[in-house]
Design an enzyme around this catalytic site. Structure first.
Site, PDB file in Angstrom:
ATOM      1  N   HIS A  76       0.819  -1.050  -0.091  1.00 26.59           N
ATOM      2  CA  HIS A  76       0.096  -0.011  -0.039  1.00 26.59           C
ATOM      3  C   HIS A  76       0.709   1.336  -0.013  1.00 26.59           C
ATOM      4  O   HIS A  76       1.886   1.241   0.443  1.00 26.59           O
ATOM      5  CB  HIS A  76      -0.856   0.040   1.240  1.00 26.59           C
ATOM      6  CG  HIS A  76      -0.378  -0.193   2.453  1.00 26.59           C
ATOM      7  ND1 HIS A  76       0.085   0.917   3.175  1.00 26.59           N
ATOM      8  CD2 HIS A  76      -0.183  -1.118   3.109  1.00 26.59           C
ATOM      9  CE1 HIS A  76       0.399   0.405   4.377  1.00 26.59           C
ATOM     10  NE2 HIS A  76       0.356  -0.587   4.603  1.00 26.59           N
ATOM     11  N   ASP A  78      -0.057   4.390   1.141  1.00 23.47           N
ATOM     12  CA  ASP A  78      -0.238   5.317   2.075  1.00 23.47           C
ATOM     13  C   ASP A  78       0.538   4.956   3.453  1.00 23.47           C
ATOM     14  O   ASP A  78       0.949   3.874   3.614  1.00 23.47           O
ATOM     15  CB  ASP A  78      -1.596   5.337   2.691  1.00 23.47           C
ATOM     16  CG  ASP A  78      -2.373   4.190   3.187  1.00 23.47           C
ATOM     17  OD1 ASP A  78      -2.134   3.232   2.546  1.00 23.47           O
ATOM     18  OD2 ASP A  78      -2.870   4.042   4.354  1.00 23.47           O
ATOM     19  N   ASP A 115       6.574   0.961   6.425  1.00 29.15           N
ATOM     20  CA  ASP A 115       5.022   0.278   6.444  1.00 29.15           C
ATOM     21  C   ASP A 115       4.280   1.223   5.553  1.00 29.15           C
ATOM     22  O   ASP A 115       3.613   2.084   6.126  1.00 29.15           O
ATOM     23  CB  ASP A 115       4.478   0.146   7.808  1.00 29.15           C
ATOM     24  CG  ASP A 115       3.011  -0.388   7.657  1.00 29.15           C
ATOM     25  OD1 ASP A 115       2.584  -1.011   6.787  1.00 29.15           O
ATOM     26  OD2 ASP A 115       2.332  -0.256   8.888  1.00 29.15           O
ATOM     27  N   GLU A 145      -4.765   2.000   3.105  1.00 31.48           N
ATOM     28  CA  GLU A 145      -4.859   0.669   3.914  1.00 31.48           C
ATOM     29  C   GLU A 145      -4.822   1.027   5.560  1.00 31.48           C
ATOM     30  O   GLU A 145      -5.439   0.209   6.213  1.00 31.48           O
ATOM     31  CB  GLU A 145      -3.417  -0.050   3.565  1.00 31.48           C
ATOM     32  CG  GLU A 145      -3.591  -1.591   4.250  1.00 31.48           C
ATOM     33  CD  GLU A 145      -2.835  -1.542   5.570  1.00 31.48           C
ATOM     34  OE1 GLU A 145      -2.930  -2.615   6.018  1.00 31.48           O
ATOM     35  OE2 GLU A 145      -2.255  -0.566   5.978  1.00 31.48           O
ATOM     36  N   GLU A 146      -3.965   2.199   5.909  1.00 33.43           N
ATOM     37  CA  GLU A 146      -3.982   2.211   7.396  1.00 33.43           C
ATOM     38  C   GLU A 146      -5.376   2.866   7.931  1.00 33.43           C
ATOM     39  O   GLU A 146      -5.294   3.136   9.033  1.00 33.43           O
ATOM     40  CB  GLU A 146      -2.733   3.223   7.473  1.00 33.43           C
ATOM     41  CG  GLU A 146      -1.475   3.068   7.093  1.00 33.43           C
ATOM     42  CD  GLU A 146      -0.996   1.697   8.018  1.00 33.43           C
ATOM     43  OE1 GLU A 146      -1.668   1.194   8.924  1.00 33.43           O
ATOM     44  OE2 GLU A 146       0.445   1.425   7.657  1.00 33.43           O
ATOM     45  N   ASP A 169       3.682  -6.744   3.295  1.00 37.37           N
ATOM     46  CA  ASP A 169       3.310  -5.738   4.452  1.00 37.37           C
ATOM     47  C   ASP A 169       3.595  -6.622   5.758  1.00 37.37           C
ATOM     48  O   ASP A 169       2.742  -5.938   6.633  1.00 37.37           O
ATOM     49  CB  ASP A 169       2.028  -5.344   4.040  1.00 37.37           C
ATOM     50  CG  ASP A 169       1.599  -4.198   4.978  1.00 37.37           C
ATOM     51  OD1 ASP A 169       2.284  -3.547   5.548  1.00 37.37           O
ATOM     52  OD2 ASP A 169       0.300  -3.892   5.299  1.00 37.37           O
ATOM     53  N   HIS A 453       4.385   2.896  12.909  1.00 36.27           N
ATOM     54  CA  HIS A 453       3.091   3.786  13.451  1.00 36.27           C
ATOM     55  C   HIS A 453       3.676   4.894  14.626  1.00 36.27           C
ATOM     56  O   HIS A 453       2.890   5.317  15.188  1.00 36.27           O
ATOM     57  CB  HIS A 453       2.103   2.988  13.766  1.00 36.27           C
ATOM     58  CG  HIS A 453       1.389   2.105  12.717  1.00 36.27           C
ATOM     59  ND1 HIS A 453      -0.013   1.608  12.915  1.00 36.27           N
ATOM     60  CD2 HIS A 453       1.714   2.081  11.401  1.00 36.27           C
ATOM     61  CE1 HIS A 453      -0.080   1.005  11.701  1.00 36.27           C
ATOM     62  NE2 HIS A 453       0.621   1.198  10.961  1.00 36.27           N
TER      63      HIS A 453
END
Length: 479
Positions: A76, A78, A115, A145-146, A169, A453
């Site tokens: 992904h 994003d 990520d 995705e997030e 991922d 994150h």
């Protein structure tokens, strides 16, 4: 000079650094989608972009692989945008400040976006290469995705011929992920009324927490600042008459909240301070191993907003104090696997309502629904409402997987031991694609990434090199 230009594999880190120069947080993906389309057009690839801005780039098979089954490489575009408290970067407009420390790449003061930028970089490196041998390669790069696998949910897959897919991922080298949890965003709205109330204005902060990924790190027992704030406010309300003005903390349901803030008005400031001091001491003891830096502070402040009335104050405090959060159930079938959890990741206040958003995850669909329903029951009793958004399915384990067998064979030859085959509690897009592409054979892999994150995110260089080497060999054996 580019920061990563001396790193190997050069093409992978070259495209990763290019990507990091373009802001690409969830919901802010137009520029990165345009960049991907231009990449494909510049190289004469088959390019597809749908209304969601998902991008599919297709390169035909190299000589000798024309009759081989196509392969999908997927990730992904994003990233989660988080900054350190002392970082002033506007991640919606500015690229990342990359740096190297020994074997790791990181971004100064922000999340790195390894990520899942590393998946995009590896996919582009395959497409760009004139030396690699491979069947038809279909690189699929999804959006958002997030924030609920939104791109994968809506992607147009008509251009895809492949029914074997390597999702890049995962964040632990040597672990092949073959099953994951489903999830949703459960958003709660609690209306509030306001009336004048005289007293001392106090600002309360809960901070010093580590935070982390609400799926991959929920089992580590880290505290959620919004939940702790509910505890602080409950204790303060039992010791002093007070009216809540606002409560705010976190912006993303897939991030364990590190800080939470509340403003209140009270006629007994000293009692509130004493209650907060007691909770501060309790938390320091309880979380000494997981969140040693936790703190609760109280300072006198100002507010232009009229306080909530007594009833609204108690309803908000009750919601926060009783809100489901953390691990709800462990798997009875897979040792150590979190089965069901929730994370109160976003909390905000307007003049007329308090909004609370939770990321709910479970490998069992009925339990996912149960947690959302518990929140709905709580909000119904408090006069609020719940809306469930972005529900996505889990990804079931398949006993038969030729792709998993091939990856395991190559891994074992290169590493000298077999990989671990695991299910994870975090959500992956594999479940979405399995539903759209009947018979899909899928495995998720990736290099070592730490503390995704968070602004402490790190991508390991040597691990990236090894995973790339494995991927290249797997592609070469796909005749």
């Amino acid at each position: 000079m580019a920061v990563l230009e001396n790193l190997e594999p050069k093409s992978v880190f070259y495209f990763f650094e290019q990507m990091c120069a373009i802001p690409h947080g969830s919901g802010n993906i137009q520029a990165i989608s345009d960049w991907l389309v231009k990449f494909g057009e510049d190289r004469g690839l088959e390019v597809h972009r749908d209304r969601m801005n998902n991008v599919i780039l297709i390169k035909e098979a190299t000589p000798g692989y024309e009759n081989a089954e196509p392969v999908i490489l997927q990730g992904h575009m994003d990233m989660v945008c988080e900054t350190a408290p002392d970082c002033s970067k506007d991640m919606a407009k500015e690229g990342l400040d990359l740096a190297i420390d020994g074997d790791v790449v990181y971004a100064k003061g922000t999340t790195l976006g390894g990520d899942d930028g590393i998946a995009v970089a590896m996919g582009l490196a395959v497409l760009d290469s004139k030396e690699l041998q491979h069947p038809r390669v279909e690189v699929v790069v999804t959006v958002d995705e997030e924030i609920g696998l939104l791109g994968a949910a809506e992607i147009d897959v008509t251009a895809l011929k492949g029914r074997r897919m390597i999702n890049i991922d995962s964040e632990a080298e040597g672990i092949f992920t073959v099953s994951c949890a489903g999830g949703n965003d459960t958003r709660c709205c609690l209306p509030v009324s306001r009336e004048a109330y005289e007293g001392t204005v106090l600002n309360i902060k809960v901070g010093g927490l580590i935070g982390g990924h609400s799926g991959a790190e929920i089992h580590k027992g880290r505290a959620n600042a919004n939940i702790l704030m509910g505890r602080v406010l409950r204790s303060a309300s039992l010791n002093a008459d007070l009216r809540l003005v606002s409560v705010n903390g976190g912006q993303k349901t897939n991030v364990i909240t590190r800080e939470s803030f509340a403003t209140l008005v009270t006629t007994n400031a000293e009692a509130v301070k004493a209650a907060c001091a007691q909770v501060d001491a309790d938390l320091k003891s309880e979380y000494a191993s997981t969140d040693a830096g936790v703190f609760v502070t109280v300072e006198q402040g100002k507010t232009e907003l009229i306080p909530m009335d007594a009833c609204s104050t108690q309803r908000v405090i009750t919601m926060l104090h009783c809100f489901p959060n953390g691990i709800e159930a462990m798997s009875a079938d897979i040792e150590g696997l979190v089965q069901t959890s929730s994370n109160l990741g976003a909390l905000s206040t307007t003049e007329t309502e308090v909004l609370a958003a939770s990321g709910v995850r479970s490998s069992i669909g009925s339990q996912k629904d149960l947690i959302s329903d518990r929140m709905a029951s709580l909000l119904e009793q408090l006069g609020g409402s719940v809306v469930v958004n972005g529900s996505y399915p889990g990804w079931a384990y398949s006993k038969e997987s030729p792709l998993r067998d091939l990856l395991s064979e190559v891994f074992t030859e290169q590493y000298g031991h077999a990989p671990k085959i695991e299910a994870i509690h975090a959500g992956l897009e594999c479940g979405m694609f399995a539903g759209k592409l009947p018979g899909l054979d899928c495995v998720s892999i990736g290099p070592d990434l730490e503390e995704i994150h968070t602004c402490r995110e790190k991508l390991h260089i040597a691990s990236t090199q090894r995973v790339w080497k494995m991927l290249v060999e797997v592609l070469a054996r796909m005749k």
